[in-house]
Scaffold this motif. Sequence first.
Motif, PDB file in Angstrom:
ATOM      1  N   LEU A 271     -22.569   8.895 -54.989  1.00  0.00           N
ATOM      2  CA  LEU A 271     -22.414   8.769 -53.538  1.00  0.00           C
ATOM      3  C   LEU A 271     -22.617   7.325 -53.090  1.00  0.00           C
ATOM      4  O   LEU A 271     -21.918   6.832 -52.196  1.00  0.00           O
ATOM      5  CB  LEU A 271     -23.412   9.680 -52.828  1.00  0.00           C
ATOM      6  CG  LEU A 271     -23.056  11.174 -52.792  1.00  0.00           C
ATOM      7  CD1 LEU A 271     -24.248  11.986 -52.296  1.00  0.00           C
ATOM      8  CD2 LEU A 271     -21.847  11.421 -51.903  1.00  0.00           C
ATOM      9  N   LEU A 272     -23.575   6.635 -53.710  1.00  0.00           N
ATOM     10  CA  LEU A 272     -23.821   5.236 -53.359  1.00  0.00           C
ATOM     11  C   LEU A 272     -22.612   4.365 -53.710  1.00  0.00           C
ATOM     12  O   LEU A 272     -22.232   3.478 -52.941  1.00  0.00           O
ATOM     13  CB  LEU A 272     -25.066   4.717 -54.078  1.00  0.00           C
ATOM     14  CG  LEU A 272     -26.413   5.292 -53.626  1.00  0.00           C
ATOM     15  CD1 LEU A 272     -27.545   4.761 -54.498  1.00  0.00           C
ATOM     16  CD2 LEU A 272     -26.693   4.950 -52.160  1.00  0.00           C
ATOM     17  N   THR A 273     -22.003   4.618 -54.855  1.00  0.00           N
ATOM     18  CA  THR A 273     -20.835   3.804 -55.234  1.00  0.00           C
ATOM     19  C   THR A 273     -19.643   4.097 -54.336  1.00  0.00           C
ATOM     20  O   THR A 273     -18.840   3.207 -54.051  1.00  0.00           O
ATOM     21  CB  THR A 273     -20.451   4.057 -56.701  1.00  0.00           C
ATOM     22  OG1 THR A 273     -20.106   5.437 -56.878  1.00  0.00           O
ATOM     23  CG2 THR A 273     -21.599   3.714 -57.637  1.00  0.00           C
ATOM     24  N   ILE A 274     -19.538   5.335 -53.868  1.00  0.00           N
ATOM     25  CA  ILE A 274     -18.450   5.669 -52.947  1.00  0.00           C
ATOM     26  C   ILE A 274     -18.690   4.988 -51.607  1.00  0.00           C
ATOM     27  O   ILE A 274     -17.773   4.422 -50.998  1.00  0.00           O
ATOM     28  CB  ILE A 274     -18.352   7.200 -52.785  1.00  0.00           C
ATOM     29  CG1 ILE A 274     -17.838   7.810 -54.098  1.00  0.00           C
ATOM     30  CG2 ILE A 274     -17.410   7.561 -51.644  1.00  0.00           C
ATOM     31  CD1 ILE A 274     -17.861   9.313 -54.110  1.00  0.00           C
ATOM     32  N   ALA A 275     -19.932   4.991 -51.152  1.00  0.00           N
ATOM     33  CA  ALA A 275     -20.258   4.295 -49.902  1.00  0.00           C
ATOM     34  C   ALA A 275     -19.967   2.805 -50.035  1.00  0.00           C
ATOM     35  O   ALA A 275     -19.491   2.160 -49.092  1.00  0.00           O
ATOM     36  CB  ALA A 275     -21.727   4.527 -49.547  1.00  0.00           C
ATOM     37  N   ARG A 276     -20.252   2.251 -51.195  1.00  0.00           N
ATOM     38  CA  ARG A 276     -19.982   0.831 -51.430  1.00  0.00           C
ATOM     39  C   ARG A 276     -18.483   0.538 -51.343  1.00  0.00           C
ATOM     40  O   ARG A 276     -18.070  -0.493 -50.786  1.00  0.00           O
ATOM     41  CB  ARG A 276     -20.532   0.440 -52.805  1.00  0.00           C
ATOM     42  CG  ARG A 276     -20.354  -1.011 -53.162  1.00  0.00           C
ATOM     43  CD  ARG A 276     -21.080  -1.334 -54.462  1.00  0.00           C
ATOM     44  NE  ARG A 276     -20.545  -0.594 -55.585  1.00  0.00           N
ATOM     45  CZ  ARG A 276     -21.161  -0.483 -56.760  1.00  0.00           C
ATOM     46  NH1 ARG A 276     -22.341  -1.044 -56.936  1.00  0.00           N
ATOM     47  NH2 ARG A 276     -20.594   0.188 -57.751  1.00  0.00           N
ATOM     48  N   ALA A 277     -17.672   1.427 -51.901  1.00  0.00           N
ATOM     49  CA  ALA A 277     -16.224   1.238 -51.833  1.00  0.00           C
ATOM     50  C   ALA A 277     -15.728   1.369 -50.403  1.00  0.00           C
ATOM     51  O   ALA A 277     -14.840   0.622 -49.969  1.00  0.00           O
ATOM     52  CB  ALA A 277     -15.521   2.251 -52.732  1.00  0.00           C
ATOM     53  N   PHE A 278     -16.297   2.295 -49.650  1.00  0.00           N
ATOM     54  CA  PHE A 278     -15.891   2.483 -48.259  1.00  0.00           C
ATOM     55  C   PHE A 278     -16.273   1.291 -47.407  1.00  0.00           C
ATOM     56  O   PHE A 278     -15.583   0.947 -46.444  1.00  0.00           O
ATOM     57  CB  PHE A 278     -16.521   3.751 -47.690  1.00  0.00           C
ATOM     58  CG  PHE A 278     -16.000   5.013 -48.352  1.00  0.00           C
ATOM     59  CD1 PHE A 278     -14.757   5.051 -48.942  1.00  0.00           C
ATOM     60  CD2 PHE A 278     -16.777   6.159 -48.382  1.00  0.00           C
ATOM     61  CE1 PHE A 278     -14.273   6.195 -49.555  1.00  0.00           C
ATOM     62  CE2 PHE A 278     -16.311   7.314 -48.994  1.00  0.00           C
ATOM     63  CZ  PHE A 278     -15.057   7.332 -49.582  1.00  0.00           C
ATOM     64  N   LEU A 279     -17.389   0.646 -47.721  1.00  0.00           N
ATOM     65  CA  LEU A 279     -17.820  -0.536 -46.974  1.00  0.00           C
ATOM     66  C   LEU A 279     -16.779  -1.651 -47.084  1.00  0.00           C
ATOM     67  O   LEU A 279     -16.598  -2.429 -46.141  1.00  0.00           O
ATOM     68  CB  LEU A 279     -19.172  -1.021 -47.498  1.00  0.00           C
ATOM     69  CG  LEU A 279     -19.722  -2.309 -46.879  1.00  0.00           C
ATOM     70  CD1 LEU A 279     -20.029  -2.091 -45.393  1.00  0.00           C
ATOM     71  CD2 LEU A 279     -20.986  -2.769 -47.605  1.00  0.00           C
ATOM     72  N   ALA A 280     -16.116  -1.723 -48.228  1.00  0.00           N
ATOM     73  CA  ALA A 280     -15.101  -2.766 -48.426  1.00  0.00           C
ATOM     74  C   ALA A 280     -13.895  -2.573 -47.511  1.00  0.00           C
ATOM     75  O   ALA A 280     -13.097  -3.495 -47.331  1.00  0.00           O
ATOM     76  CB  ALA A 280     -14.644  -2.777 -49.883  1.00  0.00           C
ATOM     77  N   ASP A 281     -13.738  -1.377 -46.932  1.00  0.00           N
ATOM     78  CA  ASP A 281     -12.644  -1.055 -46.026  1.00  0.00           C
ATOM     79  C   ASP A 281     -11.296  -1.441 -46.630  1.00  0.00           C
ATOM     80  O   ASP A 281     -10.530  -2.222 -46.053  1.00  0.00           O
ATOM     81  CB  ASP A 281     -12.843  -1.772 -44.686  1.00  0.00           C
ATOM     82  CG  ASP A 281     -11.888  -1.237 -43.625  1.00  0.00           C
ATOM     83  OD1 ASP A 281     -11.412  -0.090 -43.781  1.00  0.00           O
ATOM     84  OD2 ASP A 281     -11.612  -1.968 -42.656  1.00  0.00           O
ATOM     85  N   PRO A 282     -10.974  -0.900 -47.816  1.00  0.00           N
ATOM     86  CA  PRO A 282      -9.738  -1.302 -48.496  1.00  0.00           C
ATOM     87  C   PRO A 282      -8.513  -0.631 -47.900  1.00  0.00           C
ATOM     88  O   PRO A 282      -8.600   0.403 -47.247  1.00  0.00           O
ATOM     89  CB  PRO A 282      -9.981  -0.819 -49.933  1.00  0.00           C
ATOM     90  CG  PRO A 282     -10.835   0.406 -49.751  1.00  0.00           C
ATOM     91  CD  PRO A 282     -11.724   0.118 -48.574  1.00  0.00           C
ATOM     92  N   LYS A 283      -7.360  -1.240 -48.148  1.00  0.00           N
ATOM     93  CA  LYS A 283      -6.106  -0.633 -47.738  1.00  0.00           C
ATOM     94  C   LYS A 283      -5.700   0.480 -48.691  1.00  0.00           C
ATOM     95  O   LYS A 283      -5.008   1.421 -48.297  1.00  0.00           O
ATOM     96  CB  LYS A 283      -4.999  -1.699 -47.693  1.00  0.00           C
ATOM     97  CG  LYS A 283      -5.081  -2.612 -46.482  1.00  0.00           C
ATOM     98  CD  LYS A 283      -4.833  -1.828 -45.197  1.00  0.00           C
ATOM     99  CE  LYS A 283      -4.886  -2.733 -43.980  1.00  0.00           C
ATOM    100  NZ  LYS A 283      -4.640  -1.965 -42.731  1.00  0.00           N
ATOM    101  N   ILE A 284      -6.110   0.338 -49.940  1.00  0.00           N
ATOM    102  CA  ILE A 284      -5.780   1.333 -50.963  1.00  0.00           C
ATOM    103  C   ILE A 284      -7.069   1.749 -51.655  1.00  0.00           C
ATOM    104  O   ILE A 284      -7.837   0.891 -52.095  1.00  0.00           O
ATOM    105  CB  ILE A 284      -4.781   0.776 -51.997  1.00  0.00           C
ATOM    106  CG1 ILE A 284      -3.533   0.231 -51.302  1.00  0.00           C
ATOM    107  CG2 ILE A 284      -4.401   1.841 -53.021  1.00  0.00           C
ATOM    108  CD1 ILE A 284      -2.589  -0.521 -52.219  1.00  0.00           C
ATOM    109  N   LEU A 285      -7.305   3.042 -51.719  1.00  0.00           N
ATOM    110  CA  LEU A 285      -8.530   3.562 -52.303  1.00  0.00           C
ATOM    111  C   LEU A 285      -8.208   4.308 -53.590  1.00  0.00           C
ATOM    112  O   LEU A 285      -7.265   5.105 -53.637  1.00  0.00           O
ATOM    113  CB  LEU A 285      -9.232   4.502 -51.315  1.00  0.00           C
ATOM    114  CG  LEU A 285     -10.613   5.019 -51.704  1.00  0.00           C
ATOM    115  CD1 LEU A 285     -11.609   3.879 -51.828  1.00  0.00           C
ATOM    116  CD2 LEU A 285     -11.114   6.026 -50.675  1.00  0.00           C
ATOM    117  N   ILE A 286      -8.993   4.039 -54.640  1.00  0.00           N
ATOM    118  CA  ILE A 286      -8.796   4.694 -55.928  1.00  0.00           C
ATOM    119  C   ILE A 286     -10.073   5.422 -56.307  1.00  0.00           C
ATOM    120  O   ILE A 286     -11.149   4.820 -56.379  1.00  0.00           O
ATOM    121  CB  ILE A 286      -8.434   3.672 -57.022  1.00  0.00           C
ATOM    122  CG1 ILE A 286      -7.099   3.005 -56.696  1.00  0.00           C
ATOM    123  CG2 ILE A 286      -8.374   4.343 -58.386  1.00  0.00           C
ATOM    124  CD1 ILE A 286      -6.765   1.851 -57.606  1.00  0.00           C
TER     125      ILE A 286
END
Length: 622
Positions: free
Chosen positions: A527-542
Motif C-alpha cells: 500500500l505504501l508503494t502504491i501511495a508513492r506511485a500515486f504521489l508522482a501523479d503520472p500520466k501512465i500507471l503500471i
Amino acid sequence: MSKTNRPSAPMRKGPMGGHRGPGRPVEKAKNFKGTMKQLISYMKPYYVKIIISFIFAIFSTIFMVVGPKISGKAITELSTGFIAKVRGSGAINFDRISEILLFLIGLYLISTFCNFVQGWMMAGVSQKVSYNLRTSMSEKINKLPFAYFDKQSHGEVLSRFSNDVDTIQQTLSQSLSQLLSSIVQLFGFLIMMLTISWQMTLMALIVIPLSLILVTTVVKHSQKYFARQQASLGNVNGHIEEMYSGHMVMKAFNGEEKSIAQFETFNDELYNSAWKSQFLSGLMQPISMFVGNLGYVGVCILGGYLAMNGIIEIGDITAFIQYVRSFNQPIAQLAQTMNVMQSTAAAAERVFEFLAEEEEVAETKTPQPIAAPDGKSLIDGMVTFENVHFGYTPDKIIINDFSMYINAGKRVAIVGPTGAGKTTIVKLLMRFYELNSGTIYVDGCDIRQFSRSDLRSLFGMVLQDAWLFNGTIMENLRYGRLDATDEEVMAAADAAYVDHFIRTLDHGYDTMIDEESSNISQGQKQLLTIARAFLADPKILILDEATSSVDTRTEVLIQKGMEKLMENRTCFVIAHRLSTIRDADLILVMKDGDIVEVGDHQELMAKNGFYTQLYNSQFEES
C-alpha cells in the motif's frame, strides 16, 4: 543456496584483509600485464606524487639498511677501548661512541620521517584513486542497460564496488611502497654484507636454497589439504545458511536430526582437512628457523675466525648477524607482495571490465518535450505498439509482432500464463530495453525521441516485490516526488487507504522502516508503494501484479483507491488473479509472446477461448 554451490560459499578475505595460508588459492587476472598497465595509466594524474613517495621510500630504506653497520662501529670502538683499558694501554673513547650513536639516532629519525612522508602521500593517492574509481563506476551503473543486470547477480556487482576497489586501494597505500622497499632492502642488505665480508656472505647465502627446498616440499604437501579445507568450509557455511534461511521448513518436517547429522559430517571433513593443513603450514616457521640458525652458527664461527686473524672487526660480526637476520624478511615480503599484486590485478581487471561494459543506446540529441513552458503537460497518455519484436537474447524472441492502440485514460489489463511476456511489455514501454524491431509511440511520438528521464517521469510503477528503503515512512512516500509537501504526501496516502494505518503507528509518518521492512506487513508495504506511485501523479500507471502479495481485505482497499486515482490516466495492470481486472476497459490476453485475444471481460468470456480457460481454472483451483 543449493548444495552444488557450496564450495564457493565462503568469501576469501582480500590480500590486505587477512593472512593467506600457504597453498591458499590466489585469484589471478586473465591478463596480468595488460591490466597492470591499464591501472598504471589510470593513475597518471598522480605520477608526480607517486614518484616523490617512492624517492622518500628509497631514502627511508637506505638509512635503515646502513644502521647496523654504523652501530657495529660503536661496538668495535667499545670493545677496542675495553681491551686497551684492560691492558693498561688506553681507555674507552665515550665521546667517539656518543658521536656514532647520535649519528645513528639521526639516521633512524630521518628514515622514520621519510617513511611517514611516503606513507602519507601514498595514502592520499590510494584514496583519491579509489574515490575516482567508485565515482566512475557509480556514473557507469546508471548508463548500463538492464540486460547487463540480467547477466550479473547483485552480489557480483556490489563486490566490484566494495571488495575489488578496496583491494586496489589497500595495494596502492601499502603494497607498492612495500614492494619497492623490499627490493631496496634485499640489494641493500646484500651489498652491506659484501662490504663486511664476502666469505661470511657466501656462508649466509648457502643455507637459503636449503630453506627454499624444505619449505617448497611442505607447501607442496599442504596444498591439497588447503584445497579440501576451502571446499569443506564452503559445505559447512552453505549448510548453515540453508538451515537458518529454511529454519521453519526444517522444523515443520522434523528435519533436526538429519540436519545435525549432515552438519557433523561436513564439520568432521573440515576438521580433518584443517588440522592437517594448519599443522603442515605451521612446520614452515620452525624449519626456516632451524635452517637459519644453522646459517647463524656458520656465520659466527667464520666471523670469529676472521676477527681473530684481524680480517674483520668484532662490530662487523654483530652488524653482519643483524643483516643475516633481516635478509629473509624482504624475500618473504616480496613473495607476499607478488600474491597481493596478483589479487590486485584480478580486482582491477574486474573493475575495468565493468567500466568497459557497453552502455545504453545514446539519448536523442533533441528530445521531445513533455511539458510546455508554463509547466503544463503536453502528454495525454495515448500509447501505440506497432509491430514490436523483442527478445532478451537475439536467438530467442519472446514478443512477436505485437501491435496495439490504446487511447488515453483507458485501463488495460495484460493477462496470460507465466513467461507469456506480460512484464516485458511494460519494460519495453519504459525503455528499460531496446526493441529488436518495431516502434512504441506515446501520443504519436516515438519513445526514442524522448530522453529516458522524461519518458520515465510519465510513468508510475508498482512492482510485485514492494521496495522500501531504510528511512521514515514520509521519506519513502516522498520518493515518488521529492518536492512534494507533507500535505500532498498525506493526501496520496489517504487516497491509497493507507493513511489510517500510518497514523495508528507510534510515530506516524515519522516511523522508521528498517532495511528489511520487517516492522510492517507485506500488504502494508505494498500500500505504501502504491501511495508513492500515486504521489508522482503520472500520466501512465503500471501495476505489475500489485495485489498478488496482499490479503483480500487489503486488495479491496487497493481496488477502491485505484478507482479514484486512475481517473484520466492510462493504466496497465498485470495480474495473475483475473478477478481483479474484470472492470478493465481492455484486456490483452498473451500467450508465448503474442496477443491471442483482445476485449473486455464479458466479450472474452463469451468467446469461450483461452481467457475463459484461464479464468475458470483459477476458480476451479480455489
